[in-house]
Design an enzyme around this catalytic site. Structure first.
Site, PDB file in Angstrom:
ATOM      1  N   HIS A  30       0.759  -1.279   0.006  1.00  0.00           N
ATOM      2  CA  HIS A  30      -0.134  -0.039  -0.073  1.00  0.00           C
ATOM      3  C   HIS A  30       0.911   1.243  -0.028  1.00  0.00           C
ATOM      4  O   HIS A  30       1.955   1.291   0.726  1.00  0.00           O
ATOM      5  CB  HIS A  30      -1.071  -0.013   1.160  1.00  0.00           C
ATOM      6  CG  HIS A  30      -1.954   0.987   1.258  1.00  0.00           C
ATOM      7  ND1 HIS A  30      -1.651   2.373   1.419  1.00  0.00           N
ATOM      8  CD2 HIS A  30      -3.450   1.081   1.014  1.00  0.00           C
ATOM      9  CE1 HIS A  30      -2.759   3.111   1.390  1.00  0.00           C
ATOM     10  NE2 HIS A  30      -3.807   2.312   0.998  1.00  0.00           N
TER      11      HIS A  30
ATOM     12  N   CYS B 258      -3.908   2.827  -4.667  1.00  0.00           N
ATOM     13  CA  CYS B 258      -4.872   3.545  -3.613  1.00  0.00           C
ATOM     14  C   CYS B 258      -5.037   4.985  -4.301  1.00  0.00           C
ATOM     15  O   CYS B 258      -4.286   5.779  -4.239  1.00  0.00           O
ATOM     16  CB  CYS B 258      -4.631   3.652  -2.324  1.00  0.00           C
ATOM     17  SG  CYS B 258      -5.703   4.714  -1.081  1.00  0.00           S
TER      18      CYS B 258
ATOM     19  N   HIS C  58      -7.618   0.345  -4.037  1.00  0.00           N
ATOM     20  CA  HIS C  58      -8.541   1.085  -3.119  1.00  0.00           C
ATOM     21  C   HIS C  58      -9.197   2.397  -3.740  1.00  0.00           C
ATOM     22  O   HIS C  58      -8.427   3.181  -4.476  1.00  0.00           O
ATOM     23  CB  HIS C  58      -7.556   1.621  -1.793  1.00  0.00           C
ATOM     24  CG  HIS C  58      -7.282   0.574  -0.918  1.00  0.00           C
ATOM     25  ND1 HIS C  58      -6.723   0.956   0.407  1.00  0.00           N
ATOM     26  CD2 HIS C  58      -7.547  -0.722  -1.122  1.00  0.00           C
ATOM     27  CE1 HIS C  58      -6.554  -0.192   0.843  1.00  0.00           C
ATOM     28  NE2 HIS C  58      -7.200  -1.084   0.412  1.00  0.00           N
TER      29      HIS C  58
ATOM     30  N   ASP D  80     -12.890   2.790  -0.375  1.00  0.00           N
ATOM     31  CA  ASP D  80     -12.039   3.013   0.964  1.00  0.00           C
ATOM     32  C   ASP D  80     -12.815   4.155   1.792  1.00  0.00           C
ATOM     33  O   ASP D  80     -13.885   4.186   1.618  1.00  0.00           O
ATOM     34  CB  ASP D  80     -10.831   3.642   0.334  1.00  0.00           C
ATOM     35  CG  ASP D  80      -9.785   3.433   1.393  1.00  0.00           C
ATOM     36  OD1 ASP D  80      -9.762   2.983   2.300  1.00  0.00           O
ATOM     37  OD2 ASP D  80      -8.584   3.771   1.024  1.00  0.00           O
ATOM     38  N   HIS D  81     -12.071   4.794   2.526  1.00  0.00           N
ATOM     39  CA  HIS D  81     -12.744   5.528   3.552  1.00  0.00           C
ATOM     40  C   HIS D  81     -14.134   6.345   3.092  1.00  0.00           C
ATOM     41  O   HIS D  81     -13.882   6.794   2.039  1.00  0.00           O
ATOM     42  CB  HIS D  81     -11.682   6.583   4.084  1.00  0.00           C
ATOM     43  CG  HIS D  81     -10.455   6.307   4.671  1.00  0.00           C
ATOM     44  ND1 HIS D  81      -9.423   6.726   4.853  1.00  0.00           N
ATOM     45  CD2 HIS D  81     -10.229   4.886   5.034  1.00  0.00           C
ATOM     46  CE1 HIS D  81      -8.478   5.865   5.321  1.00  0.00           C
ATOM     47  NE2 HIS D  81      -8.897   4.963   5.531  1.00  0.00           N
TER      48      HIS D  81
ATOM     49  N   TYR E 131     -14.955   4.387   8.313  1.00  0.00           N
ATOM     50  CA  TYR E 131     -15.446   3.112   7.959  1.00  0.00           C
ATOM     51  C   TYR E 131     -16.943   2.665   8.525  1.00  0.00           C
ATOM     52  O   TYR E 131     -17.234   1.633   9.000  1.00  0.00           O
ATOM     53  CB  TYR E 131     -14.468   2.075   8.838  1.00  0.00           C
ATOM     54  CG  TYR E 131     -13.115   1.885   8.037  1.00  0.00           C
ATOM     55  CD1 TYR E 131     -13.040   1.180   6.696  1.00  0.00           C
ATOM     56  CD2 TYR E 131     -11.973   2.736   8.451  1.00  0.00           C
ATOM     57  CE1 TYR E 131     -11.771   1.153   6.259  1.00  0.00           C
ATOM     58  CE2 TYR E 131     -10.840   2.610   7.771  1.00  0.00           C
ATOM     59  CZ  TYR E 131     -10.771   1.831   6.542  1.00  0.00           C
ATOM     60  OH  TYR E 131      -9.520   1.824   5.953  1.00  0.00           O
TER      61      TYR E 131
END
Length: 348
Positions: free
Chosen positions: A198, A236, A265, A310-311, A324
């Site tokens: 990552h 990401c 991501h 993702d977030h 999350y």
């Protein structure tokens, strides 16, 4: 692509039953969270996790993550013991058919933000990173702390780690990463597990600590440490996309055509100057990353691997683990799935 969702195990406030109800959802991204960093994961615990996910009608797409012990990153004499444990974990994951492992090589701190509940104009809250605020923070004094630090390290532990890292510059960190990669990738190949490093988040040095997985040049250097599809990347959009000089869709397409994208991501960020950014809703109009171009790039190299929203923001009064929650990540998943369907049909 295969749509997947992060799940923090049985203590997660979001049950697998809810995740399964998200349209297009197939996979789970998870880990074993009660094993100390550096210890090998027992086969029976991996099997138990796998069975739990499959009983809910899903499957494990990715283990995120198998953490890398700091002694490995520091290149200490004790690293070989922890690398051997890492190899055993990979072999056990391979035995039950886990296809991908996401991990990072960030010194001490994982993703770093300066506020976890920044209120956006629409009333939702999101994670943000303000470069100037971070520059004033000193993790050793505790006068300005980032959320979550207290549960990560005691101050005396941090001091010891910072003392060790004072001797580790960018090139030394590269040297330690290369040592690790050359040890584990042959085992990953034998186990049938694709590794996916990552990017650093944010992709810049922080608190005087070196960060090296930050841009196209460094990702190229990384994949050349060991020439294998098993030595791949987690691309990401939020991490790499928060660097003002990174063209994320172009980078995604470039490394995808080299067969090194093992996980994606997808989240959006709004750049606010320098290395500062706000995490935003997933659609392109809300951030600085063109998510349609991200999906288009994936289609250009026929990506079949896992992707996860993702977030997300906290919306509709939801509370829980910052970044999350269920609602906004579910919206992100359906948005991404819709873009993928549209791009598929456009090409027929």
């Amino acid at each position: 692509m295969e749509m997947s969702f992060r799940w923090y195990g049985k203590t997660d406030s979001i049950p697998l039953e809810y995740i399964r109800q998200i349209p297009g959802m197939k996979g789970i991204v998870t880990a074993i969270y009660d094993i100390p960093v550096g210890e090998a994961w027992p086969l029976d615990k991996i099997e138990e996790l796998k069975n739990t996910v499959e009983e809910a009608g899903l499957h494990i797409s990715v283990i995120e993550s198998v953490p890398v012990h700091e002694d490995i990153k520091l290149g200490l004499p004790t690293r070989d013991k922890y690398i051997e444990n890492y190899k055993e974990t990979l072999r056990n994951l391979g035995k039950v058919g886990i296809p991908v492992v996401c991990y990072n090589f960030m010194p001490i701190f994982d993703w770093t933000r300066t506020d976890l509940e920044y209120r956006l104009p629409d009333g939702s809250t999101a994670l943000i990173f303000e470069e100037e605020v971070a520059k004033r923070m000193d993790p050793l004094t505790g006068e300005l702390s980032l959320p979550g630090w207290d549960s990560s390290y005691k101050k005396e532990d941090l001091q010891i780690l910072f003392d060790h890292y004072s001797k580790v510059d960018h090139e030394k960190l590269w040297e330690n990463l290369e040592y690790f990669i050359k040890e584990i990738i042959p085992v990953a190949e034998e186990a049938g597990v694709k590794m996916a490093i990552h990017p650093d988040d944010p992709p810049t040095d922080i608190f005087g600590l070196p960060r090296i997985i930050t841009n196209k040049e460094n990702l190229e250097r990384f994949i050349n440490l060991y020439d294998s599809p098993n030595n791949g990347l987690t691309m990401c959009s939020g991490s790499l996309g928060s660097h003002p000089d990174n063209n994320f869709p172009e980078m995604l397409r470039y490394f995808g055509k080299k067969d090194r994208v093992n996980f994606v991501h997808a989240r959006n960020v709004k750049l606010t100057g320098g290395f500062s950014f706000e995490e935003s809703a997933h659609p392109s109009e809300y951030g600085s990353v063109d998510m349609y171009e991200v999906i288009k790039a994936m289609k250009d190299f026929d990506y079949t691997g896992p992707i996860r929203p993702d977030h997300g923001r906290m919306i509709w009064g939801e509370t829980g683990k910052p970044g999350y929650g269920l609602y906004d990540r579910a919206l992100g998943a359906t948005y991404l799935y819709g873009l993928w369907e549209a791009e598929n049909k456009n090409r027929k």
